[in-house]
Design an enzyme around this catalytic site. Structure first.
Site, PDB file in Angstrom:
ATOM      1  N   ASP A  19     -20.673   2.446 -34.712  1.00 40.37           N
ATOM      2  CA  ASP A  19     -20.721   1.548 -33.544  1.00 40.37           C
ATOM      3  C   ASP A  19     -19.397   1.657 -32.794  1.00 40.37           C
ATOM      4  O   ASP A  19     -18.385   2.102 -33.352  1.00 40.37           O
ATOM      5  CB  ASP A  19     -20.931   0.095 -33.995  1.00 40.37           C
ATOM      6  CG  ASP A  19     -21.098  -0.852 -32.800  1.00 40.37           C
ATOM      7  OD1 ASP A  19     -21.822  -0.492 -31.857  1.00 40.37           O
ATOM      8  OD2 ASP A  19     -20.489  -1.940 -32.803  1.00 40.37           O
ATOM      9  N   SER A  20     -19.399   1.260 -31.532  1.00 37.21           N
ATOM     10  CA  SER A  20     -18.157   1.249 -30.752  1.00 37.21           C
ATOM     11  C   SER A  20     -17.186   0.208 -31.295  1.00 37.21           C
ATOM     12  O   SER A  20     -15.975   0.357 -31.173  1.00 37.21           O
ATOM     13  CB  SER A  20     -18.458   0.953 -29.289  1.00 37.21           C
ATOM     14  OG  SER A  20     -19.150  -0.271 -29.186  1.00 37.21           O
ATOM     15  N   TYR A  51     -17.429   0.638 -25.297  1.00 37.02           N
ATOM     16  CA  TYR A  51     -18.003   1.834 -24.681  1.00 37.02           C
ATOM     17  C   TYR A  51     -18.799   1.481 -23.415  1.00 37.02           C
ATOM     18  O   TYR A  51     -19.003   2.330 -22.553  1.00 37.02           O
ATOM     19  CB  TYR A  51     -18.970   2.522 -25.654  1.00 37.02           C
ATOM     20  CG  TYR A  51     -18.350   3.310 -26.773  1.00 37.02           C
ATOM     21  CD1 TYR A  51     -16.982   3.347 -26.994  1.00 37.02           C
ATOM     22  CD2 TYR A  51     -19.171   4.055 -27.629  1.00 37.02           C
ATOM     23  CE1 TYR A  51     -16.448   4.091 -28.043  1.00 37.02           C
ATOM     24  CE2 TYR A  51     -18.637   4.798 -28.667  1.00 37.02           C
ATOM     25  CZ  TYR A  51     -17.278   4.817 -28.874  1.00 37.02           C
ATOM     26  OH  TYR A  51     -16.760   5.552 -29.911  1.00 37.02           O
ATOM     27  N   GLY A  52     -19.262   0.244 -23.350  1.00 34.29           N
ATOM     28  CA  GLY A  52     -20.248  -0.144 -22.332  1.00 34.29           C
ATOM     29  C   GLY A  52     -19.760  -0.129 -20.904  1.00 34.29           C
ATOM     30  O   GLY A  52     -20.545  -0.268 -19.968  1.00 34.29           O
ATOM     31  N   CYS A  82     -25.163   1.308 -31.756  1.00 34.95           N
ATOM     32  CA  CYS A  82     -24.546   0.935 -30.486  1.00 34.95           C
ATOM     33  C   CYS A  82     -25.495   1.424 -29.405  1.00 34.95           C
ATOM     34  O   CYS A  82     -25.844   2.612 -29.383  1.00 34.95           O
ATOM     35  CB  CYS A  82     -23.190   1.640 -30.373  1.00 34.95           C
ATOM     36  SG  CYS A  82     -22.440   1.586 -28.742  1.00 34.95           S
ATOM     37  N   ASN A  83     -25.929   0.526 -28.557  1.00 35.71           N
ATOM     38  CA  ASN A  83     -26.902   0.903 -27.537  1.00 35.71           C
ATOM     39  C   ASN A  83     -26.343   1.927 -26.564  1.00 35.71           C
ATOM     40  O   ASN A  83     -27.034   2.856 -26.166  1.00 35.71           O
ATOM     41  CB  ASN A  83     -27.349  -0.337 -26.769  1.00 35.71           C
ATOM     42  CG  ASN A  83     -28.335  -1.177 -27.554  1.00 35.71           C
ATOM     43  OD1 ASN A  83     -29.533  -1.010 -27.416  1.00 35.71           O
ATOM     44  ND2 ASN A  83     -27.839  -2.064 -28.405  1.00 35.71           N
ATOM     45  N   THR A  84     -25.070   1.760 -26.180  1.00 32.35           N
ATOM     46  CA  THR A  84     -24.483   2.679 -25.207  1.00 32.35           C
ATOM     47  C   THR A  84     -24.406   4.084 -25.799  1.00 32.35           C
ATOM     48  O   THR A  84     -24.762   5.067 -25.146  1.00 32.35           O
ATOM     49  CB  THR A  84     -23.094   2.179 -24.779  1.00 32.35           C
ATOM     50  OG1 THR A  84     -23.214   0.828 -24.311  1.00 32.35           O
ATOM     51  CG2 THR A  84     -22.530   3.033 -23.658  1.00 32.35           C
ATOM     52  N   GLU A 161     -16.534 -11.978 -28.179  1.00 32.42           N
ATOM     53  CA  GLU A 161     -15.284 -11.644 -28.877  1.00 32.42           C
ATOM     54  C   GLU A 161     -14.258 -12.775 -28.740  1.00 32.42           C
ATOM     55  O   GLU A 161     -13.396 -12.949 -29.601  1.00 32.42           O
ATOM     56  CB  GLU A 161     -14.727 -10.321 -28.351  1.00 32.42           C
ATOM     57  CG  GLU A 161     -15.768  -9.214 -28.487  1.00 32.42           C
ATOM     58  CD  GLU A 161     -15.251  -7.881 -28.987  1.00 32.42           C
ATOM     59  OE1 GLU A 161     -14.134  -7.525 -28.617  1.00 32.42           O
ATOM     60  OE2 GLU A 161     -15.985  -7.213 -29.735  1.00 32.42           O
ATOM     61  N   CYS A 193     -27.918  -4.727 -26.586  1.00 35.47           N
ATOM     62  CA  CYS A 193     -26.513  -4.570 -26.981  1.00 35.47           C
ATOM     63  C   CYS A 193     -26.365  -5.334 -28.286  1.00 35.47           C
ATOM     64  O   CYS A 193     -26.859  -6.461 -28.410  1.00 35.47           O
ATOM     65  CB  CYS A 193     -25.583  -5.154 -25.910  1.00 35.47           C
ATOM     66  SG  CYS A 193     -23.849  -5.261 -26.436  1.00 35.47           S
ATOM     67  N   THR A 194     -25.685  -4.725 -29.246  1.00 34.57           N
ATOM     68  CA  THR A 194     -25.650  -5.323 -30.591  1.00 34.57           C
ATOM     69  C   THR A 194     -24.832  -6.615 -30.667  1.00 34.57           C
ATOM     70  O   THR A 194     -24.896  -7.325 -31.664  1.00 34.57           O
ATOM     71  CB  THR A 194     -25.100  -4.316 -31.621  1.00 34.57           C
ATOM     72  OG1 THR A 194     -23.898  -3.770 -31.107  1.00 34.57           O
ATOM     73  CG2 THR A 194     -26.105  -3.228 -31.884  1.00 34.57           C
ATOM     74  N   HIS A 195     -24.044  -6.917 -29.619  1.00 34.23           N
ATOM     75  CA  HIS A 195     -23.340  -8.205 -29.605  1.00 34.23           C
ATOM     76  C   HIS A 195     -24.288  -9.361 -29.242  1.00 34.23           C
ATOM     77  O   HIS A 195     -24.012 -10.514 -29.564  1.00 34.23           O
ATOM     78  CB  HIS A 195     -22.229  -8.209 -28.552  1.00 34.23           C
ATOM     79  CG  HIS A 195     -20.929  -7.629 -29.014  1.00 34.23           C
ATOM     80  ND1 HIS A 195     -20.710  -6.291 -29.147  1.00 34.23           N
ATOM     81  CD2 HIS A 195     -19.750  -8.227 -29.358  1.00 34.23           C
ATOM     82  CE1 HIS A 195     -19.453  -6.076 -29.539  1.00 34.23           C
ATOM     83  NE2 HIS A 195     -18.858  -7.234 -29.684  1.00 34.23           N
TER      84      HIS A 195
END
Lengths: 279, 279
Positions: A19-20, A51-52, A82-84, A161, A193-195
């Site tokens: 993941d980023s 990365y996004g 990571c989706n991006t 974050e 997005c994983t967040h």
């Protein structure tokens, strides 16, 4: 033609998760639940995250460098959590590394299409993921009649974050980002997005109960389980406690703080590593 | 001991400006105004931005790699137009590169201390800059009796990059971040991040007219002018138009969009470059 690295498969080998940053731990958590006997090695590229907000080519290069690093652990499969990176790096990764590689976009799209065969689907994600068009492409291949509406939500990651999960500001930001999608009367909303699963309650409250929230973590785990079973790579030996080793390219406080919030437990050891350039 | 790169000084040589991303253009703009005959080469490490959420050692390594790249342009002086890099990377840069190197923390602190000799000063910045303690240290050396209060404002950079400058959300975020500093009855507030001048109106509205807002861009330009004059490095040949060349390690839309907002004009050419590792 570039030769692929030769890997000797072994059921005891670990699964790599890339993941980023920290968000991919939502996927790691789902995999640990689905496959409790497996050993996971997670690499978060926190030195270069997010990365996004970056260009596709840059994201693909970073992903190749990170996965190249993970290969030294002789991982038997890789999940790009990571989706991006899933949107931009899968072809480059599959060309270079000879192990099963799963992204998060295809499983998330499959689930949304199965649950919303005739409706319209909303997709939210980082600027880069939305700009890639990867979700609409995957969804239209799965269900050609489907309508897809997308919205980039660049402030969601920094809000998570910062730990402002239940803050009224986050609610207001979500209202601004989501009101156009809601006006389109979407039946499902993909959290691309994983967040974003961390903001699920806020997002669900704004969307209302008629919109189904789709998070790809669970579907990816099921797919990973099937892929490993097909290739006879599943670890059958029972493990008394879950095994997750975290590697990061930088150790920011946010990784520990957000990581513990995602896992609902201590992260254990988090080791800083240096990922080298790959030419 | 590592030998310093030998540089032949020349008044015609360009000035290097280094930043983690786009925010340092606020400093570039002030330098162009103060020194209109100079040629500026700006490097924004957009592929690895932001720096403000990362560890000091990582920031120092990135800074050395970027400035090493800038040295090929035979720059006669360097301005580190990033508060986080100024807080963590100046010793490493000064040890390695034999040209005058200016950060933004010392000039900003000097100005605030001069304007607030007996009062108390607030400092806002990224998490990394605030965590470094660099501003309180610099301020106490300049004015030992001064009181310093600090506050990290991690959401300000993403809000600027999202373009939500006049948005009520930004006003509310600023109110949350600043209310404790205001309660301390600060006389001045240092904008310890180069993105923050873009939010100056919002910040000033919340602080009220009794708080002086200090932005280091202008003071850095004056100091740069003095340093170049002392070393007889000032370009005296008149230039008919300003000269700013932008290099970036990734080209996100935000660089162009935010950059034009900062400069109030077209950015001109922005070229993507590859910064290599330095061991």
């Amino acid at each position: 033609m570039r030769s692929k690295l030769a890997i000797k498969p072994a059921t005891a080998a670990p699964i790599g998760i890339f993941d980023s940053g920290v968000g991919g731990l939502t996927v790691a958590k789902a995999i640990l639940k689905q496959l409790p006997n497996e050993r996971l090695i997670y690499l978060g590229d926190t030195a270069r995250a997010p990365y996004g907000t970056k260009a596709g080519k840059t994201v693909a290069r970073f992903a190749v460098e990170c996965v190249n690093y993970l290969m030294q652990y002789k991982i038997k499969a890789l999940v790009v959590a990571c989706n991006t990176a899933s949107a931009y790096a899968l072809p480059a990764l599959r060309e270079r590394f000879g192990i099963p590689i799963l992204g998060v976009i295809q499983p998330g799209s499959k689930r949304a299409a199965a649950e919303t065969p005739n409706g319209s689907i909303g997709v939210i994600g980082t600027s880069a993921t939305i700009h890639s068009g990867a979700y609409p492409k995957a969804l239209r291949q799965l269900a050609p009649g489907i309508q897809v509406f997308t919205q980039a939500c660049p402030l969601f990651v920094p809000l998570v974050e910062e730990g402002w999960i239940d803050n009224p500001v986050t609610h207001e930001v979500a209202r601004i980002y989501l009101h156009e999608l809601i006006a389109k009367r979407i039946s499902s909303l993909i959290l691309g997005c994983t967040h974003y699963p961390i903001l699920k309650n806020v997002i669900a409250a704004i969307c209302g109960s008629e919109v189904k929230i789709v998070d790809s973590a669970e579907t990816v785990s099921q797919e990973l389980s099937e892929v490993l079973a097909q290739r006879r790579l599943l670890q059958t030996k029972k493990r008394s406690h879950s095994s997750l080793q975290c590697l990061v390219t930088d150790i920011p406080d946010a990784f520990i703080r957000v990581g513990q919030r995602i896992l609902g437990s201590e992260l254990g050891s988090v080791r800083k590593v240096r990922v080298m350039e790959v030419t």
